[in-house]
Motif scaffolding. Structure first.
Motif, short mmCIF file in Angstrom:
data_model
loop_
_atom_site.label_atom_id
_atom_site.label_comp_id
_atom_site.label_asym_id
_atom_site.label_seq_id
_atom_site.Cartn_x
_atom_site.Cartn_y
_atom_site.Cartn_z
N GLY A 284 0.79 -1.23 0.00
CA GLY A 284 0.00 0.00 0.00
C GLY A 284 0.82 1.27 0.00
O GLY A 284 0.28 2.36 -0.14
N ALA A 285 2.14 1.15 0.14
CA ALA A 285 3.01 2.34 0.16
C ALA A 285 3.20 2.88 -1.26
O ALA A 285 3.06 2.16 -2.25
CB ALA A 285 4.36 2.00 0.78
N ALA A 286 3.54 4.15 -1.35
CA ALA A 286 3.83 4.81 -2.62
C ALA A 286 5.28 5.29 -2.59
O ALA A 286 5.89 5.41 -1.52
CB ALA A 286 2.89 5.99 -2.83
N ILE A 287 5.83 5.57 -3.77
CA ILE A 287 7.22 6.04 -3.86
C ILE A 287 7.39 7.29 -2.98
O ILE A 287 6.56 8.20 -2.99
CB ILE A 287 7.60 6.34 -5.32
N GLY A 288 8.45 7.27 -2.19
CA GLY A 288 8.73 8.37 -1.27
C GLY A 288 8.24 8.11 0.15
O GLY A 288 8.70 8.76 1.09
N ASP A 289 7.33 7.15 0.32
CA ASP A 289 6.83 6.82 1.66
C ASP A 289 7.92 6.16 2.49
O ASP A 289 8.78 5.44 1.97
CB ASP A 289 5.64 5.87 1.59
N GLU A 290 7.87 6.40 3.79
CA GLU A 290 8.75 5.73 4.74
C GLU A 290 7.89 4.84 5.61
O GLU A 290 6.80 5.23 6.03
CB GLU A 290 9.51 6.74 5.58
N VAL A 291 8.37 3.63 5.86
CA VAL A 291 7.65 2.68 6.70
C VAL A 291 8.56 2.20 7.81
O VAL A 291 9.78 2.12 7.64
CB VAL A 291 7.13 1.47 5.88
#
Length: 94
Positions: free
Chosen positions: A69-76
């Motif tokens: 569910g993350a998108a480019i640039g997201d941090e998890v």
């Protein structure tokens, strides 16, 4: 019987319905590990297909779960027995 069970539960993925800008099964991802300062590349796969040495990471693994569910640039944040590690999604593709 194990193979028959797997095949009975198999589903084809319609690529036209796969989110283009979100991480999901089948996509490869390039991520940055904030602890080791290294970039890593994996393909997210079903648990039965996972092969860490070949770069195939299960979507049920701690990293896989965090990235879905993350998108480019997201941090998890990934919580593991060794502690929490932050990963940044740099790239993804099919």
């Amino acid at each position: 019987s194990e193979l028959e069970d797997m095949l009975s539960r198999a589903k084809l993925i319609d690529e036209s319905k796969v989110p283009k800008h979100k991480v999901c099964i089948g996509k490869w991802v390039k991520i940055y590990n904030s602890k080791t300062k290294k970039e890593l590349k994996y393909q997210l796969v079903a648990p039965e297909e996972s092969d860490f040495a070949a770069g195939k990471l299960s979507i049920t693994s701690p990293i896989g779960k965090a990235l879905v569910g993350a998108a480019i640039g997201d941090e998890v944040d990934v919580v593991a027995p060794a502690g929490t590690t932050k990963y940044k999604l740099l790239e993804m593709g099919m």
